[in-house]
Enzyme design. Sequence first.
Site, PDB file in Angstrom:
ATOM      1  N   ARG A   1      -7.723 -18.789 -16.959  1.00 60.58           N
ATOM      2  CA  ARG A   1      -6.643 -18.262 -15.803  1.00 60.58           C
ATOM      3  C   ARG A   1      -6.736 -19.228 -14.748  1.00 60.58           C
ATOM      4  O   ARG A   1      -5.587 -19.390 -14.046  1.00 60.58           O
ATOM      5  CB  ARG A   1      -7.460 -17.006 -15.316  1.00 60.58           C
TER       6      ARG A   1
ATOM      7  N   GLU B   1      -6.007  -8.010  -8.012  1.00 62.81           N
ATOM      8  CA  GLU B   1      -6.500  -9.336  -7.529  1.00 62.81           C
ATOM      9  C   GLU B   1      -5.531  -9.922  -6.653  1.00 62.81           C
ATOM     10  O   GLU B   1      -5.829 -10.787  -5.830  1.00 62.81           O
ATOM     11  CB  GLU B   1      -6.765 -10.063  -8.913  1.00 62.81           C
TER      12      GLU B   1
END
Lengths: 777, 463
Positions: free
Chosen positions: A310, A724
Amino acid sequence: MPVLGRNVPHDSARGHVTGESLYVDDIAPVAGELLVDFLWSPFAHARIRSLDLTKARAADGVAGLFTFRDLHHNLFGPILKDEILLAEDVCTFRGQPIVVIAAENARAIREAKNAIAIDLEELAPILTIDAAIAASSFFPDPRMIRRGDPAAAIARAEHVLEGVFENQGQDHFYLESQAAIAYPGELGALTVHSSTQNPTEVQEVIAHLLGLTMSQVVVLTKRMGGAFGGKECQATHPAVMASLVAQKTGRAARIVYSKDDDMHATGKRHPFQNRYRIGFTRSGEITGAIFELYSDGGAYADLSPAVMARAMTHSDNAYFLSDVEIRGTVCRTNMPPNTAFRGFGGPQGACTIENVMQEIASVLKRDALEVRRANCYQIATRNVTPYGQLLERNTLPRLFTELPARCDYAKRMDGVREFNATSKTHIRGLALTAVKFGISFNTKFLNQANALVNIYLDGSVQVSTGATEMGQGVNTKIRQLVADELGILIDRVHVMITSTEKNNNTSATAASSAADLNGGAAVDACARLRERMTPVARNILSVAAGAPPAAETPQKSEIVFADGFVFDQANPAKKLKFEEVVSAAYKLRVSLGERGFYATPRIDWNWTTGGHPFLYFTMGTACSEVRIDRFTGEMKVLRSDLLMDIGRSINPGVDRGQITGAFIQGMGWLTTEDLRYTESGELLAHSPTTYKIPNINDVPEIFNVDWIEHDNPVNVYGSKAVGEPPLLMAISVWCAVKHALSFVSNGDIPKLRVPATTEEILMRITQYARGEAQLTS
Amino acid sequence: MRDHIFFYLNGASQKVTGPAIFETLSRYVREQKRETGTKIVCEEGDCGACTVLIGKQEGNTIRYLPVNSCIQYIFQADLTHVVTVEGLSKDGLTPVQDAMVRCHGAQCGYCTPGFIMAMHAVFEEKKTCSAAEAQRGLTGNLCRCTGYEPIIKAAMEVRDEPRIDALYPTAPILRDLSSAESAVRIGNFFKPATLAEAISFKAENPKCTIVQGATDVGVWRNKRAFESPSYLSLSAIDGLGEIALRDGALEAGGRVTLAQFEEAAATHVPEMAAILDRFGSPQIRNAGTLAGNIANASPIADTLPFLYVMNAELELTGRAGVRSVPIGSFYRGYKTLDLAQDEIITKIRIPTPRLGEILKLYKVSKRSHLDISSFTAAFLIRMAGGRIDAVRIAFGGVGPVVLRLPKTEAFLQGKSLDLAIFEGAGAIAREEIKPISDVRGSAEFRLQLGENILRKLYYALAA
């Protein structure tokens, strides 16, 4: 009236404000219940020379002590299966469990701990990324994303920038520390209440380590007192330890970490050390970029490879990179295994390139916003990510236009310059950064969910999914979705405790996607229930009223479920109560329970060919202004403006809370949260006295939060995940500090680490002041 | 002599005796009463999740103040009315609770009961609440989910919050509590009614620990398994709980809380009130005492540099009588005091700045509020004819004890208000201090602060 899009209170809010909500440690103890604790390694790296439990076993009130020898297996891990739960001959991090202690009370636990005779030989540890690189201590496998010929592009660039971005870790600091209670059942079965984001993983690891089948283990999660990624993998350890005690003693067993032990023993957000080499034009457009990312994975892999993936897929953030290479290596050290933390590597990747934007602006003496706009992903061109995903429905250009206007950026930038030219005591900084956060687990198979919807005879409904509630409001959103899908009042819908008994093989509540996946599955179940109830309703309606004459029908005949009623939209005057249809369906022996399923469509990706790892992106821009005391380094955030594209919000109150909460949490990581260690790797900041998460006085003096109207047709209700992404908007605060420092850095690129603590800022200012003194003397 | 602790919990009387009096209030309500709304998180008074209201008699009323129940012991609850989240309402939600629900002030909910209690405390004192007042009242409560903004909004929306005494009428509770004998002796715990008894007890039990607010002792007990052979409480002794201005000096009794000190400072020494606003939290200031802050002898105690430059005097009472010690000579080394075994700090006398004296106080910490200082500084300056006529300087966090800076003071004496002078003074100050590196900052950082603070002072004086 539909409840989707409405500001419905959190489904547990009432229990939270009255203290009625139960968390693991609030469950009343049963007769004979034992307390569980563990002896952990006091060294980051040590060999166990000897371990003698004789005296400890004999201590008053001690029910048992257990080591790795008492486990069926000792090896587990979400990706690499490389983690040892209870140290065998070598301890590989400070805080690693060695002995599990079960006793009648806390005093007996203390006495047992003191009575354990252990002889440890301290070994040389690897405690930093630098040390790991020097020792070539890495996890498999280093990864790379590459497009074009970045080296050549940099070689012919008008300007070249090189540097290193470094960040420290961050403790999750969920208020409720890790906790679990295990109850022994019949024939070896176990029922476990766990404060976990991932009941299935807890179930799987308990079964594996204790030699049970998964079907013998039920894991339940009512709610967590915060998690933020810290209970995705690391809730497993306490749950297994309690389960081991329950299995061995036949008694209920409770483990609740103290805040200090929790902070010492659990992994954190990954420290990164990211090297970059950037070629760019005189207008600030990046023509070539090479990023080399190193993270500190700690002693075991945990989720580190996925976190690195990520970080790498977010190293572009909001900016198009035509020729780019991104390499990522996870270092193996003797720190507690670092793990998921809201953003999951995304913040470290994005902060690196936002740092680059700030530095390009410094080199070119231009406004950093112009540099960012020059590189921003566009709509029709410059719209493919380094890993090959076409950016659809890209709102970044709009967000980059709207926010500066809304927050009066240009005028305030002039104000900052003027202030810094005149103030002798303070400096100000202003920065506007962006976020583009990919939604979906990078690991394709995790993008699935199931939901169980049961309609009861009185028309009330229970929903069970694999989503776990940690405050983020996923249950409230699912409740709203089900209420509207069945056309009933929200009070009639109850979201039940998350249980592996109701929902099997669930994915962690993570990657911001719990509402997308589990909401999608719940909607699927409701659609099928409606489908089965529709003929029942149609039948009653036609018998009761007779079909209306076709010519006068304004609408074509279709059974509608709305506001607690079921009716034919061709004849809305005749309404059946939802519960009447339920009752009729029951008597006709129509099933009133359904299991829904959802698998995210379209996503596909691999390291070699790239692809489409994310279903969509949540986007935003943020502008922050800070004021710094030149003499002390103290920093205050004066104003932050956040503007996001979160699709159609299912619940504006819940989503707004996610944005403000994530932003402040991100600000903590970037400013005050300072994980200091001794040279031997002992954490010095292990409680709120020494580890400073943001306080209520740290909220920006002016704090504007808003989002644009925008649909997201690929996701449930047109919504977007919001858990997030806003954490990355706090990077605007850190960049504003960096901007402020550019006014005292004598024309040099101001360097700044994460976190930008009072000390970090003051030492930077001092360094530049000394430089100036040298030049003039 | 009473042989038990007597208090009210949510309107019901409680009697506790034996070792159980050393149980924390938080464990008592959670484990004995099975009321689990009160949460335990840090067990050191630094997160506020365990906040409860403690009601103490003030004349004919009971004043309810927030405290951290994880570092409050049952014996401290003696003759008070403790209200927890379960005791706030007999049916339905209070306006505070309702506002928190509507404004999404709760996410995971773990900090929420603590916030609810702290917010109720705010509305014990006022009818409405501004953003700044909410921040001030809720400084002692950490939330990791909401970013606080929804909580501030909730506090600002609260209207018509009934006070605690509307739910629990004061008169019967006070009547019951005041019927109890004031002196208590349970095992090694002693709460005498007179100073003379306290002094004899301390003389006879030289290792005894005086516990008033327990904001330090509570942390030692929870985190370091601290046990004292005996504990002495001054709560029942008349005359130690007052603070007043006499002859230009604040006189604070030996158990005056930091909150009382803050209230008095707001009127008489606003500069100090601003520092006290950043001292711990309302919960800590309501429990902790000024004498405790002095006796704990931390070099980073927030009150000490101020007391040093004001030449505060401590009145120590022992069997031989009363003596007075200037604060500057009270500390003989790191955590070593000029205090005889039988002596108790009974009064602190703090001269306030006189006309023409300028007081400047600084506190630098990692986080602006609810944080222990990395560095503190106090300056008392008298100007005459554009020159520094007299100056006293004290720094905290730069050595084992709070330091006066005689060389820097001497250098500044007679000098004019000039930046170069203060920069020179900063260089001297840097040489006078010997800070260490720890979790709150490196030695280099503290040296730099010691130097820079003189420049900061210059601009404050020049303004």
